[in-house]
Design an enzyme around this catalytic site. Structure first.
Site, PDB file in Angstrom:
ATOM      1  N   HIS A  72      -2.245  -3.548   9.200  1.00 39.69           N
ATOM      2  CA  HIS A  72      -3.002  -2.841   8.156  1.00 39.69           C
ATOM      3  C   HIS A  72      -4.455  -2.774   8.606  1.00 39.69           C
ATOM      4  O   HIS A  72      -5.128  -3.810   8.724  1.00 39.69           O
ATOM      5  CB  HIS A  72      -2.866  -3.600   6.830  1.00 39.69           C
ATOM      6  CG  HIS A  72      -3.620  -3.011   5.689  1.00 39.69           C
ATOM      7  ND1 HIS A  72      -3.344  -1.768   5.167  1.00 39.69           N
ATOM      8  CD2 HIS A  72      -4.629  -3.522   4.926  1.00 39.69           C
ATOM      9  CE1 HIS A  72      -4.154  -1.531   4.138  1.00 39.69           C
ATOM     10  NE2 HIS A  72      -4.944  -2.576   3.987  1.00 39.69           N
TER      11      HIS A  72
ATOM     12  N   HIS B  15      -1.950   7.653   8.849  1.00 36.13           N
ATOM     13  CA  HIS B  15      -1.520   6.848   7.698  1.00 36.13           C
ATOM     14  C   HIS B  15      -0.402   7.606   6.995  1.00 36.13           C
ATOM     15  O   HIS B  15      -0.637   8.687   6.437  1.00 36.13           O
ATOM     16  CB  HIS B  15      -2.670   6.596   6.724  1.00 36.13           C
ATOM     17  CG  HIS B  15      -2.231   5.872   5.482  1.00 36.13           C
ATOM     18  ND1 HIS B  15      -1.923   4.532   5.485  1.00 36.13           N
ATOM     19  CD2 HIS B  15      -2.011   6.312   4.213  1.00 36.13           C
ATOM     20  CE1 HIS B  15      -1.544   4.175   4.256  1.00 36.13           C
ATOM     21  NE2 HIS B  15      -1.582   5.241   3.487  1.00 36.13           N
TER      22      HIS B  15
ATOM     23  N   GLU C  36       0.838  -1.201   0.000  1.00 34.03           N
ATOM     24  CA  GLU C  36       0.000   0.000   0.000  1.00 34.03           C
ATOM     25  C   GLU C  36       0.874   1.251   0.000  1.00 34.03           C
ATOM     26  O   GLU C  36       1.901   1.299   0.692  1.00 34.03           O
ATOM     27  CB  GLU C  36      -0.881  -0.009   1.251  1.00 34.03           C
ATOM     28  CG  GLU C  36      -1.815   1.177   1.384  1.00 34.03           C
ATOM     29  CD  GLU C  36      -2.531   1.194   2.724  1.00 34.03           C
ATOM     30  OE1 GLU C  36      -3.712   1.542   2.760  1.00 34.03           O
ATOM     31  OE2 GLU C  36      -1.896   0.860   3.763  1.00 34.03           O
TER      32      GLU C  36
ATOM     33  N   HIS D 232       2.274   4.695   1.030  1.00 28.25           N
ATOM     34  CA  HIS D 232       2.371   5.425   2.302  1.00 28.25           C
ATOM     35  C   HIS D 232       3.009   6.784   2.066  1.00 28.25           C
ATOM     36  O   HIS D 232       3.889   7.219   2.813  1.00 28.25           O
ATOM     37  CB  HIS D 232       3.187   4.618   3.317  1.00 28.25           C
ATOM     38  CG  HIS D 232       2.400   3.536   3.992  1.00 28.25           C
ATOM     39  ND1 HIS D 232       2.048   2.380   3.346  1.00 28.25           N
ATOM     40  CD2 HIS D 232       1.867   3.450   5.247  1.00 28.25           C
ATOM     41  CE1 HIS D 232       1.344   1.610   4.178  1.00 28.25           C
ATOM     42  NE2 HIS D 232       1.222   2.246   5.326  1.00 28.25           N
TER      43      HIS D 232
ATOM     44  N   GLU E 288      -7.388  -2.132   7.503  1.00 29.85           N
ATOM     45  CA  GLU E 288      -8.531  -2.683   6.775  1.00 29.85           C
ATOM     46  C   GLU E 288      -8.629  -4.206   6.833  1.00 29.85           C
ATOM     47  O   GLU E 288      -9.643  -4.790   6.441  1.00 29.85           O
ATOM     48  CB  GLU E 288      -8.472  -2.242   5.305  1.00 29.85           C
ATOM     49  CG  GLU E 288      -8.727  -0.760   5.075  1.00 29.85           C
ATOM     50  CD  GLU E 288      -7.479   0.099   5.166  1.00 29.85           C
ATOM     51  OE1 GLU E 288      -7.503   1.241   4.698  1.00 29.85           O
ATOM     52  OE2 GLU E 288      -6.458  -0.373   5.726  1.00 29.85           O
TER      53      GLU E 288
ATOM     54  N   ASP F 151       3.486  -1.604   5.990  1.00 24.83           N
ATOM     55  CA  ASP F 151       2.606  -2.311   6.926  1.00 24.83           C
ATOM     56  C   ASP F 151       3.145  -3.698   7.272  1.00 24.83           C
ATOM     57  O   ASP F 151       3.127  -4.110   8.438  1.00 24.83           O
ATOM     58  CB  ASP F 151       1.194  -2.443   6.341  1.00 24.83           C
ATOM     59  CG  ASP F 151       0.437  -1.125   6.333  1.00 24.83           C
ATOM     60  OD1 ASP F 151       0.868  -0.186   7.017  1.00 24.83           O
ATOM     61  OD2 ASP F 151      -0.586  -1.043   5.631  1.00 24.83           O
TER      62      ASP F 151
ATOM     63  N   GLU G  77       4.083   5.795  11.921  1.00 22.50           N
ATOM     64  CA  GLU G  77       4.681   4.846  10.987  1.00 22.50           C
ATOM     65  C   GLU G  77       6.055   5.318  10.523  1.00 22.50           C
ATOM     66  O   GLU G  77       6.987   4.518  10.386  1.00 22.50           O
ATOM     67  CB  GLU G  77       3.760   4.632   9.780  1.00 22.50           C
ATOM     68  CG  GLU G  77       2.511   3.840  10.110  1.00 22.50           C
ATOM     69  CD  GLU G  77       1.640   3.609   8.890  1.00 22.50           C
ATOM     70  OE1 GLU G  77       1.230   2.461   8.681  1.00 22.50           O
ATOM     71  OE2 GLU G  77       1.370   4.576   8.147  1.00 22.50           O
TER      72      GLU G  77
END
Length: 279
Positions: free
Chosen positions: A133, A190, A47, A49, A135, A58, A195
């Site tokens: 992650h 996010h 994904e 970032h 989701e 992630d 992160e």
């Protein structure tokens, strides 16, 4: 600061309580399972970032948390799930952004069910999915439930499968230290400070702070709209700015989360260090 982008430490290193499954042979793996070692599965995604972090963020962070926690329980750390459920606009910027390469729900449920079915068939009875992650959660839950339904009552009662997301172990004290000017909330974290700080600590060579966006947090709606309006996602793909991230904050986050997560797993599952000599 240690750059951990290279190979993991040998599972036979002095004092190592974790064993990386991909680095050992099948006989040793079987011996560890027979000794009751918990099995930890990191779960991430591929994904975007933002312009400053890698697509594998992630999975890399979930893997680091799983390895750290496994030290406390003598755990076997499996290869990370590198594909996750599709990015959503209010939590990951949206699946329309280039780089986010995702699974539909059925695929993630099936992958989870298949992997757990295989591990349970081999005799694993204490399994922990360490999610990185947002989701993924409900589809991992469904895959676990379906795999456990296939067991007979005795085997099911003897099994324990835990599902957790590592950010739930970040303490209020740590949040206060990492975000001294105030925490904007998990819904915009996010590609942001948390992160980015963790990646600066764990994988500094993969972080491009010269590309870090400095815009304010995304103005999120309280609903999901489909089809999405791409313009509602900041152009960077980040939902908040990573400015202010540091390797020191990342070290604090990593050490605190691993310590608390490891202690909770030890309390819930016990340890598998009886099989450590086999590693």
């Amino acid at each position: 600061m240690t750059d951990r982008t290279g190979p993991a430490a040998s599972p036979t290193s002095p004092g190592a309580g974790a064993v990386v499954a991909a680095e050992i042979d099948a006989v040793t793996f079987a011996e560890r399972l027979a000794a009751g070692a918990p099995v930890l599965i990191p779960v991430g995604a591929t994904e975007q970032h933002g312009p400053h972090l890698p697509l594998g963020t992630d999975a890399m962070l979930a893997d680091a948390m799983a390895r750290g926690a496994a030290e406390h329980v003598g755990g076997l750390v499996m290869p990370a799930f590198s594909w996750g459920y599709k990015s959503q606009q209010r939590s990951g910027g949206g699946d329309h952004l280039t780089g986010s390469t995702s699974l539909d729900a059925a695929a993630l449920i099936g992958q989870t069910q298949d992997v757990l079915r295989s591990l349970l068939r081999q005799g694993a009875r204490r399994i922990v999915l360490v999610n990185g992650h947002f989701e993924n959660t409900q589809f991992l839950y469904e895959g676990i439930d379906l795999a456990l339904r296939e067991l007979d009552a005795e085997a099911r009662d003897a099994s324990a499968v835990l599902l957790l997301s590592y950010w739930d172990y970040v303490s209020e004290e740590t949040i206060g230290r990492v975000f001294p000017d105030g925490f904007g909330g998990w819904d915009v974290e996010h590609g942001g400070v948390l992160e980015t700080s963790l990646m600066l600590h764990l994988h500094p060579r993969l972080v491009r702070m010269d590309r870090a966006p400095s815009h304010g947090p995304a103005q999120l709606r309280r609903f999901d709209r489909l089809p999405i309006h791409p313009e509602r996602t900041p152009a960077s793909g980040c939902l908040s700015s990573p400015i202010g991230a540091s390797a020191d904050s990342g070290r604090l986050l990593h050490e605190q989360v691993v310590a608390d997560l490891g202690a909770e797993l030890l309390s819930e599952l016990g340890d598998g260090t009886a099989g450590a000599a086999a590693g």
